[in-house]
Design a protein around this motif. Structure first.
Motif, PDB file in Angstrom:
ATOM      1  N   ARG A  82      -1.517   6.637  -7.219  1.00 53.71           N
ATOM      2  CA  ARG A  82      -2.834   6.227  -6.710  1.00 53.71           C
ATOM      3  C   ARG A  82      -2.635   5.635  -5.323  1.00 53.71           C
ATOM      4  O   ARG A  82      -1.699   4.883  -5.097  1.00 53.71           O
ATOM      5  CB  ARG A  82      -3.462   5.192  -7.626  1.00 53.71           C
ATOM      6  CG  ARG A  82      -3.815   5.721  -9.009  1.00 53.71           C
ATOM      7  CD  ARG A  82      -4.467   4.640  -9.841  1.00 53.71           C
ATOM      8  NE  ARG A  82      -5.758   4.251  -9.291  1.00 53.71           N
ATOM      9  CZ  ARG A  82      -6.920   4.773  -9.663  1.00 53.71           C
ATOM     10  NH1 ARG A  82      -6.947   5.686 -10.599  1.00 53.71           N
ATOM     11  NH2 ARG A  82      -8.054   4.357  -9.131  1.00 53.71           N
ATOM     12  N   LEU A  83      -3.538   5.972  -4.416  1.00 53.23           N
ATOM     13  CA  LEU A  83      -3.479   5.402  -3.075  1.00 53.23           C
ATOM     14  C   LEU A  83      -4.003   3.984  -3.080  1.00 53.23           C
ATOM     15  O   LEU A  83      -4.836   3.630  -3.916  1.00 53.23           O
ATOM     16  CB  LEU A  83      -4.301   6.243  -2.103  1.00 53.23           C
ATOM     17  CG  LEU A  83      -3.816   7.668  -1.864  1.00 53.23           C
ATOM     18  CD1 LEU A  83      -4.791   8.394  -0.947  1.00 53.23           C
ATOM     19  CD2 LEU A  83      -2.423   7.677  -1.277  1.00 53.23           C
ATOM     20  N   GLU A  84      -3.531   3.191  -2.128  1.00 42.92           N
ATOM     21  CA  GLU A  84      -4.035   1.833  -1.971  1.00 42.92           C
ATOM     22  C   GLU A  84      -5.524   1.881  -1.632  1.00 42.92           C
ATOM     23  O   GLU A  84      -6.018   2.860  -1.057  1.00 42.92           O
ATOM     24  CB  GLU A  84      -3.294   1.120  -0.834  1.00 42.92           C
ATOM     25  CG  GLU A  84      -1.857   0.811  -1.131  1.00 42.92           C
ATOM     26  CD  GLU A  84      -1.181   0.097   0.029  1.00 42.92           C
ATOM     27  OE1 GLU A  84      -1.868  -0.635   0.781  1.00 42.92           O
ATOM     28  OE2 GLU A  84       0.037   0.263   0.175  1.00 42.92           O
ATOM     29  N   GLU A  85      -6.204   0.808  -1.943  1.00 43.06           N
ATOM     30  CA  GLU A  85      -7.629   0.672  -1.625  1.00 43.06           C
ATOM     31  C   GLU A  85      -7.852   0.912  -0.134  1.00 43.06           C
ATOM     32  O   GLU A  85      -7.127   0.377   0.701  1.00 43.06           O
ATOM     33  CB  GLU A  85      -8.112  -0.733  -1.999  1.00 43.06           C
ATOM     34  CG  GLU A  85      -9.589  -0.942  -1.824  1.00 43.06           C
ATOM     35  CD  GLU A  85     -10.411  -0.265  -2.901  1.00 43.06           C
ATOM     36  OE1 GLU A  85     -11.569   0.073  -2.601  1.00 43.06           O
ATOM     37  OE2 GLU A  85      -9.905  -0.067  -4.016  1.00 43.06           O
ATOM     38  N   GLY A  86      -8.835   1.736   0.216  1.00 43.04           N
ATOM     39  CA  GLY A  86      -9.179   1.993   1.606  1.00 43.04           C
ATOM     40  C   GLY A  86      -8.459   3.165   2.234  1.00 43.04           C
ATOM     41  O   GLY A  86      -8.720   3.510   3.384  1.00 43.04           O
ATOM     42  N   LEU A  87      -7.542   3.803   1.508  1.00 44.68           N
ATOM     43  CA  LEU A  87      -6.833   4.972   2.027  1.00 44.68           C
ATOM     44  C   LEU A  87      -7.404   6.243   1.416  1.00 44.68           C
ATOM     45  O   LEU A  87      -7.790   6.258   0.248  1.00 44.68           O
ATOM     46  CB  LEU A  87      -5.345   4.909   1.710  1.00 44.68           C
ATOM     47  CG  LEU A  87      -4.505   3.867   2.409  1.00 44.68           C
ATOM     48  CD1 LEU A  87      -3.050   3.988   1.981  1.00 44.68           C
ATOM     49  CD2 LEU A  87      -4.620   3.977   3.910  1.00 44.68           C
ATOM     50  N   THR A  88      -7.444   7.299   2.215  1.00 42.67           N
ATOM     51  CA  THR A  88      -7.801   8.625   1.704  1.00 42.67           C
ATOM     52  C   THR A  88      -6.703   9.599   2.105  1.00 42.67           C
ATOM     53  O   THR A  88      -5.971   9.373   3.070  1.00 42.67           O
ATOM     54  CB  THR A  88      -9.156   9.117   2.266  1.00 42.67           C
ATOM     55  OG1 THR A  88      -9.074   9.162   3.695  1.00 42.67           O
ATOM     56  CG2 THR A  88     -10.292   8.221   1.827  1.00 42.67           C
ATOM     57  N   LEU A  89      -6.610  10.698   1.362  1.00 42.23           N
ATOM     58  CA  LEU A  89      -5.632  11.743   1.626  1.00 42.23           C
ATOM     59  C   LEU A  89      -6.365  13.069   1.609  1.00 42.23           C
ATOM     60  O   LEU A  89      -7.074  13.385   0.653  1.00 42.23           O
ATOM     61  CB  LEU A  89      -4.531  11.718   0.562  1.00 42.23           C
ATOM     62  CG  LEU A  89      -3.419  12.751   0.682  1.00 42.23           C
ATOM     63  CD1 LEU A  89      -2.652  12.575   1.987  1.00 42.23           C
ATOM     64  CD2 LEU A  89      -2.469  12.647  -0.507  1.00 42.23           C
ATOM     65  N   THR A  90      -6.196  13.848   2.697  1.00 40.93           N
ATOM     66  CA  THR A  90      -6.884  15.121   2.835  1.00 40.93           C
ATOM     67  C   THR A  90      -5.896  16.196   3.244  1.00 40.93           C
ATOM     68  O   THR A  90      -5.034  15.952   4.096  1.00 40.93           O
ATOM     69  CB  THR A  90      -7.971  15.021   3.935  1.00 40.93           C
ATOM     70  OG1 THR A  90      -8.803  13.911   3.659  1.00 40.93           O
ATOM     71  CG2 THR A  90      -8.793  16.279   4.018  1.00 40.93           C
TER      72      THR A  90
END
Length: 166
Positions: A82-90
């Motif tokens: 899971r990514l840290e809060e506030g991060l997105t991955l595209t």
């Protein structure tokens, strides 16, 4: 003196996160996992895949008998993240635009090679970005997107590219 020291520590703790540390931490973790997947596919003689999810990413294994896919749960470095809060991955396509959603962001083959990948981490609050790019053969690299590099760096890359081809 003690009150001043405690106030200073509180200010350091309360300092807003500009996103760079979160990006680097997430990028380094995924970069290590991609390298591990390349090695694991070669060692196990199986095809592995990277899937970007809404929460983060996960790796899957293709079963050699029936071709079905299942998430890797038994490999610590390849377990779902899971990514840290506030991060997105595209995922991005070769032109740098958001890729059409496909099941897999990258495949890793038993030959040690894989498909090219281009993934972008973004910290929503600061709009900072970090790319993980790889051609499927050489290990992927973390780098700032071209739009976030200083203009002098972008110009130097264009000049070096032009002289290399001309």
């Amino acid at each position: 003196a003690v009150i001043g020291l405690l106030a200073g520590l509180a200010m350091l703790q309360a300092r807003p996160n500009d996103g760079q540390q979160s990006l680097e931490r997430a990028g380094n973790t995924l970069n290590g996992a991609v390298r591990l997947a390349q090695t694991q596919a070669l060692a196990d003689g199986q095809v592995l895949a990277l899937k970007v999810t809404e929460e983060g990413y996960e790796f899957h294994r293709q079963h050699p008998r029936d071709g079905t896919w299942s998430p890797l749960q038994d490999r610590a470095g390849l377990a779902p993240q899971r990514l840290e809060e506030g991060l997105t991955l595209t995922g991005l396509n070769p032109e740098g635009a958001p890729a059409t959603p496909t099941p897999w962001a990258a495949l890793f083959f038993p030959s040690g090679e894989g498909t090219a990948l281009w993934l972008r981490f973004e910290h929503e609050a600061s709009n900072q970005q970090l790319d993980l790019k790889g051609d499927g053969v050489a290990p992927p690299e973390l780098q700032a997107p071209e739009t976030q590099k200083p203009a002098s760096t972008r110009f130097a890359a264009v000049v070096l590219s032009a002289t290399a081809h001309g």
